[in-house]
Write a protein that holds these residues in place. Structure first.
Motif, mmCIF file in Angstrom:
data_model
loop_
_atom_site.group_PDB
_atom_site.id
_atom_site.type_symbol
_atom_site.label_atom_id
_atom_site.label_comp_id
_atom_site.label_asym_id
_atom_site.label_seq_id
_atom_site.Cartn_x
_atom_site.Cartn_y
_atom_site.Cartn_z
ATOM 1 N N LYS A 113 39.518 39.767 33.947
ATOM 2 C CA LYS A 113 39.608 39.195 35.022
ATOM 3 C C LYS A 113 41.508 39.508 35.271
ATOM 4 N N GLN A 146 44.029 40.348 38.785
ATOM 5 C CA GLN A 146 44.774 40.021 39.947
ATOM 6 C C GLN A 146 45.975 40.660 39.795
ATOM 7 N N TRP A 147 45.788 41.600 41.363
ATOM 8 C CA TRP A 147 47.537 42.311 41.691
ATOM 9 C C TRP A 147 48.298 41.348 42.282
ATOM 10 N N LEU A 148 49.304 41.314 41.804
ATOM 11 C CA LEU A 148 50.923 40.709 42.685
ATOM 12 C C LEU A 148 51.942 41.567 43.490
ATOM 13 N N GLU A 201 42.950 40.719 45.840
ATOM 14 C CA GLU A 201 42.592 42.213 44.927
ATOM 15 C C GLU A 201 42.556 42.223 43.074
ATOM 16 N N ASN A 202 41.005 42.934 43.014
ATOM 17 C CA ASN A 202 40.941 42.026 41.860
ATOM 18 C C ASN A 202 40.112 42.429 41.147
ATOM 19 N N TYR A 242 43.948 49.772 43.137
ATOM 20 C CA TYR A 242 44.068 48.759 43.944
ATOM 21 C C TYR A 242 45.137 50.348 45.002
ATOM 22 N N TYR A 251 46.441 41.083 33.421
ATOM 23 C CA TYR A 251 44.608 41.191 33.114
ATOM 24 C C TYR A 251 45.082 40.570 32.423
ATOM 25 N N PRO A 284 46.117 38.924 48.142
ATOM 26 C CA PRO A 284 44.726 37.891 48.154
ATOM 27 C C PRO A 284 42.946 39.090 47.903
ATOM 28 N N SER A 330 50.783 36.528 45.559
ATOM 29 C CA SER A 330 49.592 36.814 44.670
ATOM 30 C C SER A 330 49.464 37.665 46.517
ATOM 31 N N SER A 362 50.188 41.849 31.269
ATOM 32 C CA SER A 362 51.239 42.514 32.362
ATOM 33 C C SER A 362 51.791 43.751 32.530
#
Length: 407
Positions: free
Chosen positions: A213, A215-217, A232-233, A237, A252, A230, A228, A266
């Protein structure tokens, strides 16, 4: 029975052999007995002085040297492994020596070195065949991904100071298990500008990787808060003007193919900067203090129609250090009309559409907003950055407010 004279003979500088009293019968001329106090092992000599029963002493004789006298050979009783039999762990061989005084003494005084060789099985099962791991000849071995499901074997023997080798002893592990999923050396690659593509990369271990998994933030410099992004996983990116001034953060979570999750890790970038060419234009317009842009408006807000320029209407976007407004130009039959107007005070913000690089929305308040469009992404970025620049530079409006983000 006649006593044999006791004598001490130096066999080497540090070796002492003591011939002790023994008994000798007339028909047993071969009996010699002595104890050794061993400092070093070498050849032995013996002296023999015959004495007749009436006390007459004969000529003393010295024997030739014996063969070299060695201690008992070193022995390894068993081998065992210290460490978990799991990927990424380090296995260390532990030798168990016989628990007797002789072996403990010669291990303490005459051990030179221990030789090791590691092997890996071709497959798991009852009938195992092993192939040597050519470069693995130390006491410890770090278990690799390739070892999962296989058995490992270590053979070892000990060599004494005389060059003699003990019998080889070995131990075999159970089939190696995959480790807990782990991601290391995580980093984000990219040039650092708001028009660049960014990619997260790292080294995975812990069995075969499954659907890890990502996730971009965003993170504001100096703030622990993570915002977050939304949807973007993925591993890639594409940055945009919303990222300017923020650090990009990727979290990650490694996942093994059987669904087992590891600890999230991260990585972050430096604050995202405006692309240099656009930056020059933005700076010039902010220095001017007032600007007008010609934009397009989709009054029906229908995406399919917006793709056809014939369905769009022309608008003039005016911005200065205090306020912003959107004007519908006049025609031969109508006067100019202001469709949106206001200051940069929250809830004012500018939204962009991630699935359309030409569109953006200006929201003055809940009842006062307008959906606009320009010809290129370059122009869209320029318009948004100038508006946000006026709002931040001259009105102290926070970047979070301009992106409609709850801090």
């Amino acid at each position: 029975m006649v006593p044999i004279r006791s004598t001490t003979v130096a066999l080497s500088p540090d070796a002492i052999q003591e011939v002790k009293y023994a008994t000798k019968s007339a028909d047993d001329s071969a009996l010699d007995e002595y104890d050794r106090k061993v400092q070093e092992y070498s050849a032995a000599l013996a002296t023999y002085t015959p004495i007749r029963s009436d006390g007459v002493i004969g000529e003393e004789k010295i024997s030739g040297p014996s063969d070299i006298i060695f201690p008992e050979q070193l022995q390894i009783e068993t081998l065992s492994f210290k460490g978990n039999q799991v990927e990424r762990e380090t296995l260390t061989v532990v030798e168990q020596i016989p628990s007797n005084e002789t072996q403990e003494h010669i291990w303490r005084n005459y051990k030179k070195e221990i030789k090791y060789q590691w092997f890996a099985s071709n497959e798991s099962g009852a009938d195992l065949s092993f192939e040597p791991l050519a470069t693995e000849c130390s006491r410890s071995y770090r278990v690799q991904f390739e070892d999962i499901g296989r058995c490992l074997k270590c053979e070892c023997f000990v060599i004494d100071v005389f060059g003699r080798s003990s019998e080889s002893v070995s131990a075999v592990t159970s089939p190696i298990l995959p480790g807990i999923p782990k991601i290391e050396k995580l980093e984000i690659e990219g040039r650092g500008f708001h028009t660049n593509l960014y990619a997260v990369q790292g080294t995975y271990s812990g069995g075969r990787e499954g659907k890890s998994k990502i996730q971009w933030l965003r993170s504001m410099v100096g703030s622990p808060d993570l915002i977050s992004i939304p949807g973007e996983n993925g591993r890639m990116y594409e940055a945009n003007v919303d990222d300017v001034g923020y650090r990009l953060v990727a979290i990650y979570t490694p996942v093994r193919e059987d669904g087992v999750e590891g600890r999230p890790v991260s990585a972050s970038t430096e604050p995202i900067a405006v692309e240099p060419e656009i930056y020059k234009e933005v700076k010039q317009k902010l220095d001017d203090g007032s600007v007008k842009f010609e934009v397009l408006c989709d009054k029906d807000r229908t995406p399919k129609k917006a793709q056809v320029m014939g369905h769009l209407e022309r608008r003039i976007l005016e911005a200065n250090r205090k306020r912003i407004k959107v004007v519908k130009p006049g025609s031969k039959t109508s006067f100019p009309t202001t469709e949106a107007r206001g200051t940069y005070t929250p809830p004012f913000h500018v939204e962009l559409y991630r699935n359309d690089q030409h569109r953006f929305k200006i929201v003055v308040d809940g009842d006062n907003e307008v959906d606009l469009m320009v010809q290129t992404r370059h122009m869209r970025d320029l318009v948004i950055l100038v508006i946000r620049g006026f709002a931040q530079k001259f009105n102290s409006t926070s970047l979070n407010s301009l992106l409609r983000i709850e801090a």
